[in-house]
Write a protein that holds these residues in place. Structure first.
Motif, PDB file in Angstrom:
ATOM      1  N   GLY A  48       1.055  -1.070   0.032  1.00  0.00           N
ATOM      2  CA  GLY A  48      -0.251  -0.064   0.026  1.00  0.00           C
ATOM      3  C   GLY A  48       0.996   1.291   0.094  1.00  0.00           C
ATOM      4  O   GLY A  48       0.372   2.310   0.714  1.00  0.00           O
ATOM      5  N   ASN A  49       1.947   1.131  -0.663  1.00  0.00           N
ATOM      6  CA  ASN A  49       2.880   2.555  -0.699  1.00  0.00           C
ATOM      7  C   ASN A  49       3.433   2.536  -2.024  1.00  0.00           C
ATOM      8  O   ASN A  49       3.820   1.586  -2.733  1.00  0.00           O
ATOM      9  N   PRO A  50       3.883   3.757  -2.460  1.00  0.00           N
ATOM     10  CA  PRO A  50       4.383   4.068  -3.747  1.00  0.00           C
ATOM     11  C   PRO A  50       5.766   3.194  -3.914  1.00  0.00           C
ATOM     12  O   PRO A  50       5.785   2.575  -5.130  1.00  0.00           O
ATOM     13  N   LYS A  51       6.580   3.066  -2.993  1.00  0.00           N
ATOM     14  CA  LYS A  51       7.878   2.256  -3.247  1.00  0.00           C
ATOM     15  C   LYS A  51       7.410   0.764  -3.436  1.00  0.00           C
ATOM     16  O   LYS A  51       8.114   0.158  -4.451  1.00  0.00           O
ATOM     17  N   GLY A  52       6.239   0.234  -2.830  1.00  0.00           N
ATOM     18  CA  GLY A  52       5.792  -1.207  -2.987  1.00  0.00           C
ATOM     19  C   GLY A  52       5.314  -1.440  -4.296  1.00  0.00           C
ATOM     20  O   GLY A  52       5.219  -2.323  -5.004  1.00  0.00           O
ATOM     21  N   ILE A  53       4.504  -0.030  -4.778  1.00  0.00           N
ATOM     22  CA  ILE A  53       4.021  -0.251  -6.332  1.00  0.00           C
ATOM     23  C   ILE A  53       5.110  -0.538  -7.118  1.00  0.00           C
ATOM     24  O   ILE A  53       5.121  -1.378  -8.275  1.00  0.00           O
ATOM     25  N   GLY A 127      -0.879   4.495 -16.016  1.00  0.00           N
ATOM     26  CA  GLY A 127       0.319   4.684 -14.937  1.00  0.00           C
ATOM     27  C   GLY A 127       1.358   3.560 -14.956  1.00  0.00           C
ATOM     28  O   GLY A 127       2.468   3.549 -14.526  1.00  0.00           O
ATOM     29  N   ILE A 128       0.789   2.255 -14.814  1.00  0.00           N
ATOM     30  CA  ILE A 128       1.478   1.209 -14.544  1.00  0.00           C
ATOM     31  C   ILE A 128       2.206   0.759 -15.727  1.00  0.00           C
ATOM     32  O   ILE A 128       3.637   0.574 -15.681  1.00  0.00           O
ATOM     33  N   TYR A 129       1.704   1.247 -17.138  1.00  0.00           N
ATOM     34  CA  TYR A 129       2.451   0.821 -18.173  1.00  0.00           C
ATOM     35  C   TYR A 129       3.585   2.009 -18.126  1.00  0.00           C
ATOM     36  O   TYR A 129       4.823   1.650 -18.479  1.00  0.00           O
ATOM     37  N   LEU A 130       3.189   3.170 -17.735  1.00  0.00           N
ATOM     38  CA  LEU A 130       4.249   4.261 -17.984  1.00  0.00           C
ATOM     39  C   LEU A 130       5.302   3.881 -16.816  1.00  0.00           C
ATOM     40  O   LEU A 130       6.576   4.402 -17.096  1.00  0.00           O
ATOM     41  N   LEU A 131       5.038   3.501 -15.690  1.00  0.00           N
ATOM     42  CA  LEU A 131       5.867   3.219 -14.517  1.00  0.00           C
ATOM     43  C   LEU A 131       6.744   2.204 -15.178  1.00  0.00           C
ATOM     44  O   LEU A 131       8.314   2.117 -15.292  1.00  0.00           O
ATOM     45  N   PHE A 132       6.474   1.123 -15.796  1.00  0.00           N
ATOM     46  CA  PHE A 132       7.308   0.010 -16.417  1.00  0.00           C
ATOM     47  C   PHE A 132       8.215   0.670 -17.536  1.00  0.00           C
ATOM     48  O   PHE A 132       9.250   0.020 -17.604  1.00  0.00           O
ATOM     49  N   LYS A 133       7.751   1.573 -18.201  1.00  0.00           N
ATOM     50  CA  LYS A 133       8.542   2.283 -19.214  1.00  0.00           C
ATOM     51  C   LYS A 133       9.726   3.021 -18.517  1.00  0.00           C
ATOM     52  O   LYS A 133      10.402   3.942 -19.352  1.00  0.00           O
ATOM     53  N   ILE A 142      -0.630   6.384  -9.574  1.00  0.00           N
ATOM     54  CA  ILE A 142      -1.161   5.156  -9.621  1.00  0.00           C
ATOM     55  C   ILE A 142      -1.683   4.802  -8.196  1.00  0.00           C
ATOM     56  O   ILE A 142      -3.044   4.521  -8.098  1.00  0.00           O
ATOM     57  N   MET A 143      -1.285   5.337  -7.189  1.00  0.00           N
ATOM     58  CA  MET A 143      -1.687   5.521  -5.959  1.00  0.00           C
ATOM     59  C   MET A 143      -2.746   6.168  -5.669  1.00  0.00           C
ATOM     60  O   MET A 143      -3.940   5.572  -5.057  1.00  0.00           O
ATOM     61  N   VAL A 144      -2.659   7.403  -6.025  1.00  0.00           N
ATOM     62  CA  VAL A 144      -3.838   8.427  -5.701  1.00  0.00           C
ATOM     63  C   VAL A 144      -5.037   8.022  -6.703  1.00  0.00           C
ATOM     64  O   VAL A 144      -6.142   7.860  -6.143  1.00  0.00           O
ATOM     65  N   GLY A 146      -5.903   5.084  -7.838  1.00  0.00           N
ATOM     66  CA  GLY A 146      -6.517   3.845  -7.113  1.00  0.00           C
ATOM     67  C   GLY A 146      -7.336   4.073  -5.859  1.00  0.00           C
ATOM     68  O   GLY A 146      -8.188   3.339  -5.745  1.00  0.00           O
ATOM     69  N   ILE A 147      -6.869   5.033  -5.045  1.00  0.00           N
ATOM     70  CA  ILE A 147      -7.393   5.340  -4.011  1.00  0.00           C
ATOM     71  C   ILE A 147      -8.914   6.013  -4.422  1.00  0.00           C
ATOM     72  O   ILE A 147     -10.047   5.708  -3.894  1.00  0.00           O
ATOM     73  N   LEU A 148      -8.979   7.246  -5.289  1.00  0.00           N
ATOM     74  CA  LEU A 148      -9.932   7.365  -5.919  1.00  0.00           C
ATOM     75  C   LEU A 148     -11.092   6.348  -6.514  1.00  0.00           C
ATOM     76  O   LEU A 148     -12.052   6.554  -6.497  1.00  0.00           O
ATOM     77  N   MET A 149     -10.475   5.270  -7.261  1.00  0.00           N
ATOM     78  CA  MET A 149     -11.365   4.409  -7.940  1.00  0.00           C
ATOM     79  C   MET A 149     -11.902   3.591  -6.789  1.00  0.00           C
ATOM     80  O   MET A 149     -13.237   3.215  -6.926  1.00  0.00           O
ATOM     81  N   THR A 150     -11.460   3.478  -5.679  1.00  0.00           N
ATOM     82  CA  THR A 150     -11.862   2.486  -4.522  1.00  0.00           C
ATOM     83  C   THR A 150     -13.135   3.323  -3.921  1.00  0.00           C
ATOM     84  O   THR A 150     -14.159   2.919  -3.683  1.00  0.00           O
ATOM     85  N   PHE A 151     -12.766   4.528  -3.769  1.00  0.00           N
ATOM     86  CA  PHE A 151     -13.696   5.428  -3.049  1.00  0.00           C
ATOM     87  C   PHE A 151     -15.038   5.333  -4.015  1.00  0.00           C
ATOM     88  O   PHE A 151     -16.088   5.449  -3.535  1.00  0.00           O
TER      89      PHE A 151
END
Length: 172
Positions: A48-53, A127-133, A142-144, A146-151
């Protein structure tokens, strides 16, 4: 020019048959179970944190202090994650948006719940794809998102359930 017909769905969820209401409740139960289990999986794989993502997708092979070794995903794996999630979650949030559109909810919250989840799907998985790139700051997007999507998911389900049962509660 011909007449322009604008069709809106207004407040009709309260007038759905008992069978359709039961179907919607069952659908919400099933997708909520899936969504909650997905949140648990994300927490387990990213802490649940940016480093973990970042580590979840790019690996942590260089970190000698890591308690769990994570290997970088291949482009094939990333594309599989992105396309399956965008298609499935896009359809899920479109169906939820249609159900929200049948409620009397109006103004900002209506627009937010209709549009935001689809924007978050694009931001999260794009964002996941761009992170990979190699665009590392995307881990925060991705984190923000994802939180908005969950809300948005929780709020949409709550709004739908509220209006599904509102009429029956008034008749009791």
């Amino acid at each position: 020019m011909g007449d322009i017909i604008i069709m809106t769905i207004v407040g009709s969820i309260q007038n759905f048959s008992k069978e359709i209401k039961a179907l919607i409740v069952l659908f919400l139960l099933v997708v909520s179970t899936g969504f909650i289990s997905a949140l648990q999986f994300v927490d387990l794989t990213t802490s649940g944190n940016p480093k973990g993502i970042e580590e979840n997708y790019l690996g942590n092979e260089d970190d000698l202090e890591a308690t769990e070794m994570k290997f970088a995903k291949s482009e094939k794996q990333i594309l599989n994650i992105v396309h399956t999630h965008v298609l499935a979650m896009g359809m899920l949030f479109f169906i939820l948006a249609l159900l929200v559109a049948t409620t009397p909810l109006r103004d900002f919250w209506r627009s937010f719940l209709l549009m935001e989840p689809l924007v978050s799907v694009l931001l999260t998985f794009g964002g996941i794809y761009l992170l990979f790139k190699g665009i590392l700051w995307m881990r925060y997007v991705i984190m923000v998102s994802g939180i908005l999507m969950t809300f948005s998911f929780i709020a949409s389900v709550a709004v739908i359930l509220f209006w599904l049962f509102k009429k029956s509660n008034q008749q009791s």
